[in-house]
Design an enzyme around this catalytic site. Structure first.
Site, mmCIF file in Angstrom:
data_model
loop_
_atom_site.group_PDB
_atom_site.id
_atom_site.type_symbol
_atom_site.label_atom_id
_atom_site.label_comp_id
_atom_site.label_asym_id
_atom_site.label_seq_id
_atom_site.Cartn_x
_atom_site.Cartn_y
_atom_site.Cartn_z
ATOM 1 N N ASP A 158 0.851 -1.189 0.000
ATOM 2 C CA ASP A 158 0.000 0.000 0.000
ATOM 3 C C ASP A 158 0.892 1.246 0.000
ATOM 4 O OD1 ASP A 158 -3.220 0.504 0.960
ATOM 5 O OD2 ASP A 158 -1.832 2.200 1.099
ATOM 6 N N ILE A 159 0.522 2.245 -0.784
ATOM 7 C CA ILE A 159 1.326 3.464 -0.924
ATOM 8 C C ILE A 159 1.294 4.307 0.358
ATOM 9 C CG2 ILE A 159 -0.433 5.068 -1.825
ATOM 10 C CD1 ILE A 159 1.596 5.739 -4.091
ATOM 11 N N GLY A 217 -15.850 2.598 3.525
ATOM 12 C CA GLY A 217 -14.553 3.259 3.371
ATOM 13 C C GLY A 217 -13.793 2.864 2.124
ATOM 14 N N ASN A 250 -12.763 -3.411 2.487
ATOM 15 C CA ASN A 250 -13.679 -2.276 2.570
ATOM 16 C C ASN A 250 -14.621 -2.317 1.369
ATOM 17 O OD1 ASN A 250 -12.485 -1.239 4.913
ATOM 18 N ND2 ASN A 250 -10.917 -0.166 3.738
ATOM 19 N N HIS A 275 -10.353 -5.349 -3.407
ATOM 20 C CA HIS A 275 -8.998 -5.554 -2.851
ATOM 21 C C HIS A 275 -9.066 -5.986 -1.403
ATOM 22 C CE1 HIS A 275 -10.104 -1.290 -2.553
ATOM 23 N NE2 HIS A 275 -9.467 -1.269 -1.404
ATOM 24 N N LEU A 276 -8.073 -6.786 -1.043
ATOM 25 C CA LEU A 276 -7.939 -7.302 0.319
ATOM 26 C C LEU A 276 -6.728 -6.638 0.962
ATOM 27 C CD1 LEU A 276 -8.652 -9.571 2.467
ATOM 28 C CD2 LEU A 276 -6.988 -10.989 1.251
ATOM 29 N N HIS A 277 -6.965 -5.950 2.100
ATOM 30 C CA HIS A 277 -5.856 -5.374 2.862
ATOM 31 C C HIS A 277 -5.283 -6.442 3.797
ATOM 32 C CE1 HIS A 277 -6.859 -0.982 2.200
ATOM 33 N NE2 HIS A 277 -8.067 -1.495 1.967
HETATM 34 P P1 5GP Z 1 -9.689 1.334 0.249
HETATM 35 O O1 5GP Z 1 -9.701 2.643 0.985
HETATM 36 O O2 5GP Z 1 -10.412 1.445 -1.088
HETATM 37 O O3 5GP Z 1 -10.121 0.158 1.043
HETATM 38 O O4 5GP Z 1 -8.160 1.047 -0.064
HETATM 39 C C1 5GP Z 1 -7.452 1.616 -1.115
HETATM 40 C C2 5GP Z 1 -6.000 1.577 -0.716
HETATM 41 O O5 5GP Z 1 -5.224 1.785 -1.871
HETATM 42 C C3 5GP Z 1 -5.608 2.666 0.290
HETATM 43 O O6 5GP Z 1 -5.091 2.064 1.478
HETATM 44 C C4 5GP Z 1 -4.566 3.490 -0.453
HETATM 45 O O7 5GP Z 1 -3.504 3.928 0.371
HETATM 46 C C5 5GP Z 1 -4.094 2.541 -1.544
HETATM 47 N N1 5GP Z 1 -3.679 3.197 -2.774
HETATM 48 C C6 5GP Z 1 -4.341 4.193 -3.434
HETATM 49 N N2 5GP Z 1 -3.673 4.536 -4.549
HETATM 50 C C7 5GP Z 1 -2.564 3.744 -4.592
HETATM 51 C C8 5GP Z 1 -1.470 3.644 -5.526
HETATM 52 O O8 5GP Z 1 -1.396 4.337 -6.539
HETATM 53 N N3 5GP Z 1 -0.508 2.713 -5.252
HETATM 54 C C9 5GP Z 1 -0.559 1.909 -4.136
HETATM 55 N N4 5GP Z 1 0.443 1.055 -3.958
HETATM 56 N N5 5GP Z 1 -1.579 1.984 -3.247
HETATM 57 C C10 5GP Z 1 -2.566 2.886 -3.474
#
Ligand code: 5GP
Ligand code: ZN
Length: 113
Positions: A30-31, A92, A86, A99-101
């Site tokens: 994650d970035i 959120g 999420n 996607h799976l965190h």
């Molecule tokens: P969500 O909030 O949809 O559950 O998770 C999206 C995740 O993607 C966030 O934790 C965010 O930091 C990550 N993310 C968003 N854009 C990028 C990107 O360009 N590269 C990477 N590696 N992660 C990203």
């Protein structure tokens, strides 16, 4: 989907810190990490979320969980970790590609708020 951020990451049109890849999933860091280790496992086939599931998607999500579990083991998260999917605005979700965190490396509080 041509305009999807995570499709572009899976296709390597946008660079990422790759953790793992096979025919079905791509995993990367994650970035903006919310824990000492924060990885994402995404399906190579685009679908928006786990809001609408079928047998094919269930199989893919099961594979995502298996890969996530192996990544947690490889990362040495022996004391535990958290998997999160999420879903939708109230859940959120900010990227509309399922996607799976995988989060770990410190004690994580629950509920997240
Ligand atoms: P969500 O909030 O949809 O559950 O998770 C999206 C995740 O993607 C966030 O934790 C965010 O930091 C990550 N993310 C968003 N854009 C990028 C990107 O360009 N590269 C990477 N590696 N992660 C990203
Ligand atoms: Zn996508």
């Amino acid at each position: 989907m041509s305009d999807c951020l995570f499709c572009k990451i899976a296709n390597k049109e946008i660079p990422s810190e790759k953790i793992y890849e096979d025919d079905v999933v791509f995993a990367f860091k994650d970035i903006d990490p919310k824990a000492p280790f924060h990885g994402l496992v995404i399906p190579k086939m685009h679908f928006p979320s786990v809001k609408e599931m079928d047998e094919e998607r269930a199989k893919i999500v099961g594979h995502m969980v298996m890969v996530g579990s192996r990544i947690a083991a490889d990362q040495g998260l022996d004391n535990g970790f958290r998997m999160v999917i999420n879903t939708g605005e109230d859940g959120g979700q900010t990227v509309d590609h399922c996607h799976l965190h995988i989060l770990g490396g410190r004690s994580l509080q629950w509920p997240p708020g």
